[in-house]
Design a protein around this motif. Structure first.
Motif, PDB file in Angstrom:
ATOM      1  N   HIS A   6      61.966  35.236  53.531  1.00 25.96           N
ATOM      2  CA  HIS A   6      60.736  34.535  53.129  1.00 25.96           C
ATOM      3  C   HIS A   6      59.680  35.554  52.725  1.00 25.96           C
ATOM      4  CE1 HIS A   6      56.637  33.132  54.138  1.00 25.96           C
ATOM      5  NE2 HIS A   6      57.035  31.971  53.688  1.00 25.96           N
ATOM      6  N   THR A   7      59.014  35.313  51.606  1.00 23.94           N
ATOM      7  CA  THR A   7      57.890  36.175  51.258  1.00 23.94           C
ATOM      8  C   THR A   7      56.784  35.376  50.577  1.00 23.94           C
ATOM      9  OG1 THR A   7      57.147  38.148  50.108  1.00 23.94           O
ATOM     10  CG2 THR A   7      58.927  36.943  49.058  1.00 23.94           C
ATOM     11  N   SER A   8      55.548  35.678  50.949  1.00 20.93           N
ATOM     12  CA  SER A   8      54.401  35.054  50.275  1.00 20.93           C
ATOM     13  C   SER A   8      53.691  36.089  49.409  1.00 20.93           C
ATOM     14  CB  SER A   8      53.440  34.479  51.312  1.00 20.93           C
ATOM     15  OG  SER A   8      52.959  35.514  52.138  1.00 20.93           O
ATOM     16  N   PHE A   9      54.383  37.193  49.100  1.00 19.18           N
ATOM     17  CA  PHE A   9      53.828  38.201  48.188  1.00 19.18           C
ATOM     18  C   PHE A   9      53.429  37.528  46.875  1.00 19.18           C
ATOM     19  CE2 PHE A   9      56.024  42.459  49.459  1.00 19.18           C
ATOM     20  CZ  PHE A   9      55.470  42.361  50.713  1.00 19.18           C
ATOM     21  N   TYR A  10      52.464  38.133  46.204  1.00 18.87           N
ATOM     22  CA  TYR A  10      52.099  37.632  44.883  1.00 18.87           C
ATOM     23  C   TYR A  10      51.786  38.802  43.963  1.00 18.87           C
ATOM     24  CZ  TYR A  10      47.572  38.445  47.009  1.00 18.87           C
ATOM     25  OH  TYR A  10      46.528  39.030  47.657  1.00 18.87           O
ATOM     26  N   ASP A  11      51.788  38.529  42.695  1.00 23.53           N
ATOM     27  CA  ASP A  11      51.399  39.484  41.659  1.00 23.53           C
ATOM     28  C   ASP A  11      51.963  40.885  41.862  1.00 23.53           C
ATOM     29  OD1 ASP A  11      49.925  39.658  39.177  1.00 23.53           O
ATOM     30  OD2 ASP A  11      48.779  41.189  40.230  1.00 23.53           O
ATOM     31  N   GLY A  12      51.088  41.887  41.903  1.00 24.79           N
ATOM     32  CA  GLY A  12      51.521  43.285  41.928  1.00 24.79           C
ATOM     33  C   GLY A  12      52.495  43.585  43.051  1.00 24.79           C
ATOM     34  N   ASP A  13      52.185  43.125  44.249  1.00 26.89           N
ATOM     35  CA  ASP A  13      53.059  43.386  45.391  1.00 26.89           C
ATOM     36  C   ASP A  13      54.414  42.713  45.194  1.00 26.89           C
ATOM     37  OD1 ASP A  13      51.108  44.816  46.510  1.00 26.89           O
ATOM     38  OD2 ASP A  13      50.869  43.628  48.325  1.00 26.89           O
ATOM     39  N   LEU A  14      54.394  41.490  44.696  1.00 23.00           N
ATOM     40  CA  LEU A  14      55.643  40.772  44.476  1.00 23.00           C
ATOM     41  C   LEU A  14      56.460  41.498  43.410  1.00 23.00           C
ATOM     42  CD1 LEU A  14      57.367  38.247  45.036  1.00 23.00           C
ATOM     43  CD2 LEU A  14      56.240  37.173  43.105  1.00 23.00           C
ATOM     44  N   GLU A  15      55.789  41.898  42.329  1.00 19.72           N
ATOM     45  CA  GLU A  15      56.506  42.550  41.237  1.00 19.72           C
ATOM     46  C   GLU A  15      57.115  43.876  41.694  1.00 19.72           C
ATOM     47  OE1 GLU A  15      54.082  42.396  37.637  1.00 19.72           O
ATOM     48  OE2 GLU A  15      53.687  40.285  38.084  1.00 19.72           O
ATOM     49  N   SER A  16      56.339  44.675  42.442  1.00 17.24           N
ATOM     50  CA  SER A  16      56.894  45.952  42.929  1.00 17.24           C
ATOM     51  C   SER A  16      58.078  45.677  43.835  1.00 17.24           C
ATOM     52  CB  SER A  16      55.884  46.756  43.734  1.00 17.24           C
ATOM     53  OG  SER A  16      54.620  46.594  43.238  1.00 17.24           O
ATOM     54  N   PHE A  17      57.915  44.712  44.718  1.00 21.85           N
ATOM     55  CA  PHE A  17      58.991  44.433  45.667  1.00 21.85           C
ATOM     56  C   PHE A  17      60.245  43.965  44.939  1.00 21.85           C
ATOM     57  CE2 PHE A  17      61.254  41.428  48.472  1.00 21.85           C
ATOM     58  CZ  PHE A  17      61.652  42.317  49.450  1.00 21.85           C
ATOM     59  N   ILE A  18      60.089  43.078  43.974  1.00 20.13           N
ATOM     60  CA  ILE A  18      61.252  42.547  43.259  1.00 20.13           C
ATOM     61  C   ILE A  18      61.954  43.676  42.484  1.00 20.13           C
ATOM     62  CG2 ILE A  18      61.948  41.014  41.372  1.00 20.13           C
ATOM     63  CD1 ILE A  18      61.445  39.447  43.904  1.00 20.13           C
ATOM     64  N   ILE A  50      66.284  35.282  48.304  1.00 21.51           N
ATOM     65  CA  ILE A  50      64.848  35.543  48.407  1.00 21.51           C
ATOM     66  C   ILE A  50      64.092  34.235  48.149  1.00 21.51           C
ATOM     67  CG2 ILE A  50      62.900  36.783  47.394  1.00 21.51           C
ATOM     68  CD1 ILE A  50      64.867  39.077  46.824  1.00 21.51           C
ATOM     69  N   LEU A  51      63.208  33.914  49.064  1.00 26.74           N
ATOM     70  CA  LEU A  51      62.392  32.713  48.914  1.00 26.74           C
ATOM     71  C   LEU A  51      60.958  33.181  48.711  1.00 26.74           C
ATOM     72  CD1 LEU A  51      61.190  29.878  49.463  1.00 26.74           C
ATOM     73  CD2 LEU A  51      61.641  30.231  51.858  1.00 26.74           C
ATOM     74  N   ALA A  52      60.458  33.039  47.507  1.00 29.49           N
ATOM     75  CA  ALA A  52      59.119  33.544  47.192  1.00 29.49           C
ATOM     76  C   ALA A  52      58.207  32.367  46.883  1.00 29.49           C
ATOM     77  CB  ALA A  52      59.194  34.509  46.017  1.00 29.49           C
ATOM     78  N   THR A  53      57.222  32.134  47.758  1.00 29.44           N
ATOM     79  CA  THR A  53      56.435  30.899  47.655  1.00 29.44           C
ATOM     80  C   THR A  53      55.487  30.886  46.457  1.00 29.44           C
ATOM     81  OG1 THR A  53      54.779  31.781  49.148  1.00 29.44           O
ATOM     82  CG2 THR A  53      56.504  30.436  50.137  1.00 29.44           C
ATOM     83  N   THR A  54      55.174  32.048  45.896  1.00 29.56           N
ATOM     84  CA  THR A  54      54.225  32.056  44.770  1.00 29.56           C
ATOM     85  C   THR A  54      54.832  32.652  43.502  1.00 29.56           C
ATOM     86  OG1 THR A  54      53.337  34.262  45.066  1.00 29.56           O
ATOM     87  CG2 THR A  54      52.406  32.560  46.461  1.00 29.56           C
ATOM     88  N   ALA A  55      56.158  32.820  43.471  1.00 24.65           N
ATOM     89  CA  ALA A  55      56.761  33.632  42.404  1.00 24.65           C
ATOM     90  C   ALA A  55      56.571  33.060  41.010  1.00 24.65           C
ATOM     91  CB  ALA A  55      58.246  33.824  42.670  1.00 24.65           C
TER      92      ALA A  55
END
Lengths: 320, 438
Positions: free
Chosen positions: B245-257, B271-276
């Protein structure tokens, strides 16, 4: 004791208080925050005169604010005077404790260490979910010795309260600047070893300055918490400290008055930039700072001192 | 002498500049009866501007333009708010809580706006709410997620049509368990601040109600905007979790992905991304197929295919060259909600300009058609919206060279939100009683 400067100061504060009745409430609230922040800047000026630039004054500001918020939330304390004293006291104690370490460092090392201290508090607050983490939490409106105003009346009460605290602080710090301990700030900056040779402990002097500056920041934070009605960990973030340093550069360290002038100008310019140039308010602030550094290297406060110094020149010097 | 003159000139110029600034801040604009003055507050600078602030502003800009021209599809095809054109005043949300509160007061008391739509940060929403109540200023919070706003105290002048963050994570848990019935172990990676902490708490709460046997393995809380997740990915690669589960968004989400793509984490667990949804376009084939994607409601590609939604996607894409993401939807539905309330109040007065108290009365418990779904102000004493929420599975379409969301499941509003007058946190802890999911 009643010197001319003190008299002018008292008249100006009284005038500011009276003008408040004729100002729209949004401006009163803006001025209240500006005056509360001016106390933090006043503390920075004390350190600045000794050549110290802390990038972590937000630690004390935030300690004062959170003390008020926590007392109001969990202990049910709502009296502004009690909250104010508690906020100042806690921040003073924090400054006393961190002072044992900070008082030994100078220049960039001092700046960085103080920054690190404030970021520790930031980290702790962010990790504390019960305090709302980064969202922070609200502070209920304070009472003044049983008087519990609402709406615009509360705004005025806070404004007057902040003005009185500022006036007292300005008087006390003015006296401190003239005292031996205060006057030694410039020699410390210029040549610390010589001051030591006078038989004075520089570390202890600086420790004292740190506690005074910390207490002032705590009082400023306590007032800000009451005025804003909300506290969050950003109050301890380094950009908050940076903001205070910005205002100090704008104000200059020439006098007590500089802190108030600088803080007022900063808040008004910032608010104006927000309204007129929403996308470029940072640039506007930057330009103002650059212009100040270029044309008034000793800060806005130096305008007042220049004016005062120029006056006697016009009269023939009396000789006896 | 010359030096002295120059010095005088310089300080004079500086003083003049300052006086000009100070003077400029003072004018109080007179209220025009022929228009409605709307204050918009959103991030125009700082890290939250790119993913939320600017898409929010764009959504407002294009919608208000169309409203003033009367070009929005029915039932919103009347001009402005009840025939009155909308004038906007836009303010940056950046800065300390003190700045945000000062600027809020300035909008209400100096600029005399009729209503305010704004605020992305939950902290800022919490800070302005008591001020809004004190000043009796109609305020629609558009993007912040914390359920605390209406749970701490009932509010009169503050509304939020956008559902709060609890539903994102409750619906996420429901979707995961609908698609993967045998989840026994799951992990989470969330930013260490209120949003990440709350998201994870709600998700774990919902999972422990819906699948009591599933256990939490790794709980990772890297700091906000860390940008580098090597150590976290290594930790996760040692885990046997089936879901992350991840609630990362924008920059953090993109780096992580990007970083996990190189190390194949997506092949080990879903991967379950609530704001992807808001980063889907930019990430393309870096998001592993089969990842679960949310959009904080029925927004973007997860929105229902209504006339209103088609229109919004078209005008937005034509203007900005990219499809609207959920913050644009949140902003647009907040303005539409305000319009619906305003016109309901105006109608009761034979189309005269309603007072703020009349709009507030009309707003409470309102139900209206938004872009991707219907919104009901059903909780928080009729001030907090709930709406259908959708989740789907990511699939990269190689022919079209863009990502798609398939296998979309729509959860009714009452399925993912607490009933009226129950705290979101207590509701989850108490076993989510009263949820209607059929």
């Amino acid at each position: 004791m009643l010197s001319r400067a003190n008299l002018i100061g008292a008249v100006l504060f009284l005038a500011a208080g009276i003008i408040g009745f004729f100002l729209p409430p949004w401006l009163v609230s803006l001025l209240t925050i500006a005056f509360a922040n001016a106390l933090v800047v006043l503390g920075l000026i004390i350190l600045w005169r000794a050549g110290l630039v802390p990038f972590g004054q937000a630690l004390y500001y935030c300690s004062g604010a959170y003390t008020v918020a926590l007392l109001a939330r969990w202990a049910g304390v709502s009296d502004a005077f009690v909250l104010l004293i508690a906020g100042g006291l806690v921040a003073g104690i924090v400054a006393f404790l961190t002072g044992f370490l900070l008082a030994r460092y100078r220049e960039i090392f001092f700046a960085m260490l103080s920054l690190a201290m404030s970021m520790i508090l930031y980290g702790v607050l962010v990790k504390t979910e019960t305090l709302g983490s980064t969202d922070g939490f609200g502070v209920d409106p304070p009472h003044f010795l049983g008087y519990a105003p609402h709406g615009d009346a509360l705004g005025f009460a806070l404004y007057w309260f902040v003005l009185v605290v500022c006036a007292i602080s300005a008087l006390v710090i003015g006296v401190y600047f003239k005292s031996v301990a205060g006057a030694l700030a410039v020699p410390i900056r210029d040549n610390e070893i010589r001051v030591e040779f006078l038989g004075i402990s520089v570390t202890r002097l600086i420790h004292m300055k740190l506690v005074i500056a910390g207490t002032l920041a705590g009082v400023g934070g306590a007032l800000a918490a009451m005025t804003i009605g909300h506290v969050d960990p950003n109050m301890s973030y380094w950009t908050t400290s940076g903001g205070f340093v910005f205002v100090t550069i704008l104000a200059g360290a020439g006098s007590v008055a500089a802190a108030f002038v600088g803080s007022l100008v900063f808040e008004i310019v910032r608010s104006f930039a927000f309204a007129v140039l929403p996308g470029f308010w940072q640039m506007t602030l930057g330009i103002v700072l650059l212009l100040t550094i270029l044309f008034l290297p000793e800060g806005l406060g130096s305008l007042a001192t220049r004016f005062r110094r120029r006056k006697p020149d016009t009269k023939p010097v009396a000789t006896s | 002498m010359k030096n002295y003159a120059i010095r005088m000139l310089r300080s004079g110029a500086a003083a003049l500049a300052i006086a000009a600034f100070a003077g400029g801040a003072a004018p109080v604009q007179a209220q025009d009866a022929g228009s409605v003055k709307l204050g918009l507050v959103t991030f125009l600078s700082g890290p939250a501007a790119g993913p939320f602030g600017v898409p929010g502003r764009n959504g407002a800009e294009i919608l208000i333009e169309a409203l003033n021209a009367g070009k929005v599809p029915a039932p919103y095809n009347t001009v402005g708010l009840g025939g009155l054109k909308i004038e906007t005043k836009i303010i940056d949300e950046s800065g300390s809580a003190a700045n945000v509160v000062s600027e809020y007061r300035n909008l209400v008391q100096r600029d005399q706006v009729d209503a305010i739509v704004g605020y992305v940060s939950s902290g800022n929403c919490l800070a302005v709410t008591p001020v809004a109540e004190e000043l009796k200023a109609l305020t629609v919070l558009f993007d912040c997620g914390t359920p605390r706003i209406f749970e701490e105290k009932p509010r009169k002048y503050v509304f939020r049509v956008t559902p709060h963050a609890t539903q994102d994570n409750v619906a996420a848990a429901r979707y995961v368990l609908a698609k993967k019935k045998n989840v026994t172990l799951y992990s989470g990676i969330n930013q260490n601040y209120a949003w990440g902490q709350d998201s994870w708490r709600d998700f774990v709460g919902a999972m422990s109600v819906l699948a009591p046997k599933a256990k939490v393995d790794k709980e990772l809380f890297p700091k906000l905007f860390a940008g580098e997740y090597g150590a976290e990915i290594s930790t996760l690669l040692t885990s046997k979790s089936q879901v992350l589960h991840t609630s990362f968004y924008d920059g953090d989400l993109e780096s992580f992905i990007y970083q996990q793509a190189a190390r194949g984490l997506g092949k080990r667990m879903t991967i379950l991304a609530t704001t992807a949804e808001s980063s889907m376009k930019r990430l393309g084939n870096k998001i592993p197929d089969g990842s679960i994607i949310g959009a904080r409601g029925s927004n973007g590609p997860l929105a229902r295919d209504t006339e209103l939604n088609k229109w919004f996607v078209k005008v937005y894409t034509d203007r900005y060259g990219t499809a609207p993401t959920y913050p644009s939807y949140h902003m647009a539905q907040s303005i539409i909600g305000l319009k619906a309330a305003w016109e309901k109040a105006a109608k009761a007065k034979n189309d005269a300009k309603p007072t703020i108290d009349e709009v507030v009365a009309a707003f409470e418990n309102l139900q209206f058609e938004a872009f991707g779904s219907t919104i009901k102000l059903a909780i928080g004493h009729g001030h907090q919206g709930i709406a259908e929420i959708a989740y789907g599975t990511y699939k990269f379409n190689k022919q079209k060279n863009e990502g798609e969301i398939v296998d979309v499941v729509r959860f009714p509003a009452e399925c993912a939100n607490p009933p009226a007058d129950v705290n979101a946190e207590d509701w989850i802890k108490g076993g989510m009683k009263g949820a209607k999911c059929d």
